[in-house]
Design a protein around this motif. Sequence first.
Motif, PDB file in Angstrom:
ATOM      1  N   UNK A 193       1.279  -1.913 -11.980  1.00  0.00           N
ATOM      2  CA  UNK A 193       2.434  -1.178 -12.484  1.00  0.00           C
ATOM      3  C   UNK A 193       3.411  -0.815 -11.373  1.00  0.00           C
ATOM      4  N   UNK A 194       2.987  -0.944 -10.103  1.00  0.00           N
ATOM      5  CA  UNK A 194       3.891  -0.620  -9.005  1.00  0.00           C
ATOM      6  C   UNK A 194       4.549  -1.852  -8.420  1.00  0.00           C
ATOM      7  N   UNK A 195       4.198  -3.037  -8.892  1.00  0.00           N
ATOM      8  CA  UNK A 195       4.850  -4.258  -8.453  1.00  0.00           C
ATOM      9  C   UNK A 195       6.122  -4.475  -9.268  1.00  0.00           C
ATOM     10  N   UNK A 196       6.806  -5.568  -8.996  1.00  0.00           N
ATOM     11  CA  UNK A 196       8.019  -5.873  -9.753  1.00  0.00           C
ATOM     12  C   UNK A 196       7.666  -6.250 -11.188  1.00  0.00           C
ATOM     13  N   UNK A 197       8.466  -5.741 -12.114  1.00  0.00           N
ATOM     14  CA  UNK A 197       8.281  -6.030 -13.526  1.00  0.00           C
ATOM     15  C   UNK A 197       9.348  -7.010 -14.034  1.00  0.00           C
ATOM     16  N   UNK A 198      10.154  -7.509 -13.138  1.00  0.00           N
ATOM     17  CA  UNK A 198      11.210  -8.460 -13.481  1.00  0.00           C
ATOM     18  C   UNK A 198      11.453  -9.341 -12.264  1.00  0.00           C
ATOM     19  N   UNK A 199      12.397 -10.241 -12.371  1.00  0.00           N
ATOM     20  CA  UNK A 199      12.678 -11.238 -11.341  1.00  0.00           C
ATOM     21  C   UNK A 199      12.977 -10.616  -9.979  1.00  0.00           C
ATOM     22  N   UNK A 200      12.443 -11.238  -8.912  1.00  0.00           N
ATOM     23  CA  UNK A 200      12.784 -10.856  -7.545  1.00  0.00           C
ATOM     24  C   UNK A 200      14.084 -11.564  -7.182  1.00  0.00           C
ATOM     25  N   UNK A 201      15.107 -10.789  -6.874  1.00  0.00           N
ATOM     26  CA  UNK A 201      16.422 -11.370  -6.599  1.00  0.00           C
ATOM     27  C   UNK A 201      16.664 -11.617  -5.118  1.00  0.00           C
ATOM     28  N   UNK A 202      16.022 -10.840  -4.237  1.00  0.00           N
ATOM     29  CA  UNK A 202      16.222 -11.007  -2.786  1.00  0.00           C
ATOM     30  C   UNK A 202      14.939 -10.667  -2.030  1.00  0.00           C
ATOM     31  N   UNK A 203      14.730 -11.373  -0.903  1.00  0.00           N
ATOM     32  CA  UNK A 203      13.623 -11.080   0.015  1.00  0.00           C
ATOM     33  C   UNK A 203      14.182 -11.012   1.434  1.00  0.00           C
ATOM     34  N   UNK A 204      13.789  -9.990   2.194  1.00  0.00           N
ATOM     35  CA  UNK A 204      14.156  -9.881   3.604  1.00  0.00           C
ATOM     36  C   UNK A 204      12.940  -9.424   4.392  1.00  0.00           C
ATOM     37  N   UNK A 256       2.839  -8.283   4.914  1.00  0.00           N
ATOM     38  CA  UNK A 256       2.668  -9.701   4.592  1.00  0.00           C
ATOM     39  C   UNK A 256       1.206 -10.149   4.701  1.00  0.00           C
ATOM     40  N   UNK A 257       0.390  -9.372   5.397  1.00  0.00           N
ATOM     41  CA  UNK A 257      -1.017  -9.744   5.550  1.00  0.00           C
ATOM     42  C   UNK A 257      -1.917  -9.134   4.474  1.00  0.00           C
ATOM     43  N   UNK A 258      -1.352  -8.283   3.598  1.00  0.00           N
ATOM     44  CA  UNK A 258      -2.126  -7.670   2.505  1.00  0.00           C
ATOM     45  C   UNK A 258      -1.155  -7.397   1.363  1.00  0.00           C
ATOM     46  N   UNK A 259      -1.063  -8.330   0.423  1.00  0.00           N
ATOM     47  CA  UNK A 259       0.002  -8.296  -0.575  1.00  0.00           C
ATOM     48  C   UNK A 259      -0.462  -7.886  -1.976  1.00  0.00           C
ATOM     49  N   UNK A 260      -1.665  -7.361  -2.117  1.00  0.00           N
ATOM     50  CA  UNK A 260      -2.148  -6.992  -3.449  1.00  0.00           C
ATOM     51  C   UNK A 260      -1.215  -5.982  -4.109  1.00  0.00           C
ATOM     52  N   UNK A 261      -0.840  -4.949  -3.356  1.00  0.00           N
ATOM     53  CA  UNK A 261       0.113  -3.942  -3.818  1.00  0.00           C
ATOM     54  C   UNK A 261       1.148  -3.683  -2.725  1.00  0.00           C
ATOM     55  N   UNK A 262       2.345  -3.245  -3.092  1.00  0.00           N
ATOM     56  CA  UNK A 262       3.310  -2.860  -2.059  1.00  0.00           C
ATOM     57  C   UNK A 262       2.842  -1.640  -1.294  1.00  0.00           C
ATOM     58  N   UNK A 263       3.304  -1.505  -0.043  1.00  0.00           N
ATOM     59  CA  UNK A 263       2.989  -0.326   0.756  1.00  0.00           C
ATOM     60  C   UNK A 263       3.707   0.909   0.226  1.00  0.00           C
ATOM     61  N   UNK A 264       4.949   0.685  -0.197  1.00  0.00           N
ATOM     62  CA  UNK A 264       5.761   1.786  -0.704  1.00  0.00           C
ATOM     63  C   UNK A 264       6.882   1.200  -1.539  1.00  0.00           C
ATOM     64  N   UNK A 265       7.444   2.041  -2.414  1.00  0.00           N
ATOM     65  CA  UNK A 265       8.505   1.545  -3.269  1.00  0.00           C
ATOM     66  C   UNK A 265       9.518   2.605  -3.651  1.00  0.00           C
ATOM     67  N   UNK A 304      10.220   6.036   5.075  1.00  0.00           N
ATOM     68  CA  UNK A 304       8.900   6.306   4.514  1.00  0.00           C
ATOM     69  C   UNK A 304       7.934   6.492   5.685  1.00  0.00           C
ATOM     70  N   UNK A 305       6.828   7.163   5.427  1.00  0.00           N
ATOM     71  CA  UNK A 305       5.845   7.394   6.480  1.00  0.00           C
ATOM     72  C   UNK A 305       4.452   7.136   5.931  1.00  0.00           C
ATOM     73  N   UNK A 306       3.444   7.311   6.784  1.00  0.00           N
ATOM     74  CA  UNK A 306       2.075   6.979   6.382  1.00  0.00           C
ATOM     75  C   UNK A 306       1.579   7.873   5.247  1.00  0.00           C
ATOM     76  N   UNK A 307       1.974   9.144   5.264  1.00  0.00           N
ATOM     77  CA  UNK A 307       1.550  10.048   4.186  1.00  0.00           C
ATOM     78  C   UNK A 307       2.130   9.599   2.852  1.00  0.00           C
ATOM     79  N   UNK A 308       3.394   9.230   2.828  1.00  0.00           N
ATOM     80  CA  UNK A 308       4.023   8.761   1.599  1.00  0.00           C
ATOM     81  C   UNK A 308       3.372   7.457   1.118  1.00  0.00           C
ATOM     82  N   UNK A 309       3.071   6.568   2.067  1.00  0.00           N
ATOM     83  CA  UNK A 309       2.419   5.303   1.700  1.00  0.00           C
ATOM     84  C   UNK A 309       1.025   5.543   1.127  1.00  0.00           C
ATOM     85  N   UNK A 310       0.313   6.515   1.697  1.00  0.00           N
ATOM     86  CA  UNK A 310      -1.036   6.824   1.214  1.00  0.00           C
ATOM     87  C   UNK A 310      -0.992   7.323  -0.222  1.00  0.00           C
ATOM     88  N   UNK A 311      -0.054   8.211  -0.529  1.00  0.00           N
ATOM     89  CA  UNK A 311       0.069   8.722  -1.898  1.00  0.00           C
ATOM     90  C   UNK A 311       0.484   7.628  -2.865  1.00  0.00           C
TER      91      UNK A 311
END
Length: 424
Positions: free
Chosen positions: A132-143, A177-186, A232-239
């Motif tokens: 539910x935290x990944x994209x739910x529609x088309x990815x338009x850009x990657x950087x 890029x080395x662990x893509x199961x879920x995003x780190x933050x969004x 974003x920081x490590x605490x935000x990413x952890x939550x």
Amino acid sequence: MAVRFISWGATVFEAPTKLLHVLDCLDDNPHDLVCTCVSWNSTGRTIAVAYGRNDLDGWCGIPGALATWNLGREGPKEKPEAKIDCDCCLTACAFHPEKPALIAGGTFNGDLYIWDTGEDGGCQIGKSGISHVSHQDSISEISWLLSPQLGARRGRKDQMYQILTLGLDGRLLIWSWSATENPLFGFELSSGVPWGHGMALWGGSSMGLPKDGITAVVGTVAGQVFHCSLDHNETMCKRFNEAATANEAPDLHWRSPIKETEFESHAGPVCGVDCSPFQRDLFLSCGADGTIHMYSLLNGHSILSLEPASHGLSSVKWSPSRPLVFAVATDDGRVLFYDLGKSSFHPSETLDASEVSGSVSSMGFNKQFDSWFATAQGSTTKIWELGQHLTREQSVEPTLVQFISEAASAGQPGTNIFQQIQSK
């Protein structure tokens, strides 16, 4: 060879732009796939082309592909070095800034892939999971985002980069890029609406990264242009990770990255955004309304507005070697090159990139070999050699682009700025 004298008195030897290669790996194309994105790798010798469709509704079941050509090798270029099949249409791709074989790809269904194209035929080394935290529609850009602090923390230089994806679902996601199961933050692109007191979620259509490395400029399907903080920081990413693994995304309080500055909007989807590689405050946008805007991050008003064609515009790119040169692609198969040292109203060169009328879906300057330029239209990608008048920097250009930035930040009208530029 013609010689042209430009406004600040320098002499440029003007060799004509010429076509070098025509690339197409879709001999059998039953699904009418087209090139949706091109990307040069870090050596400048290899180009990747993503194939898919952008005109679909709902869920995509049409297979897409990614193909790469090494243009530094001798011999014919009819067949790619690698061709990777994908479950659905690819809509975006981007090579790693330092690892020449590593590439990220985004799909119509919102999946993120990581491939190693150095392996025989290409090897998938990562894919985003269903969440539910990944994209739910088309990815338009990657950087790719540079994060020196992250690399120092992990003690590995190759971990200094993260992936940033923008989606039509309005999400701006940061990945390892080395662990893509879920995003780190969004983040979600939400803001108040001008016609009421509610909030709106804006679908993201294009993106550029300023030199500061901590923000992004995002264009939306509705025409807005936003300056976004990626803080974003490590605490935000952890939550965020705890909510993702607990499948609590519907209750997750998504943070909006949109900063306070409001930029003049386009009257339709923003199809391209690119930030100056020479000045941290300047960026360009183009839209389906047929207009180009130049802005300063410090001033919401456009400092340059052009309407070069009756058709829509599909992409805009700043030259990596000429601070005052940029290119814009049109929906009728042309690429217009503007040299602001000569004119802020008329293109200095027009490239007919297509034998038949149709949108130039993607294009790209080459940072390593500045004379190489790629255009994609239909299922065909063309590699051009640009003339020196489009690639050789004039000695005064860095000073002039600095002047544009400072004058725009001080609130000078754009017409005054460019009149002064072209009189210098």
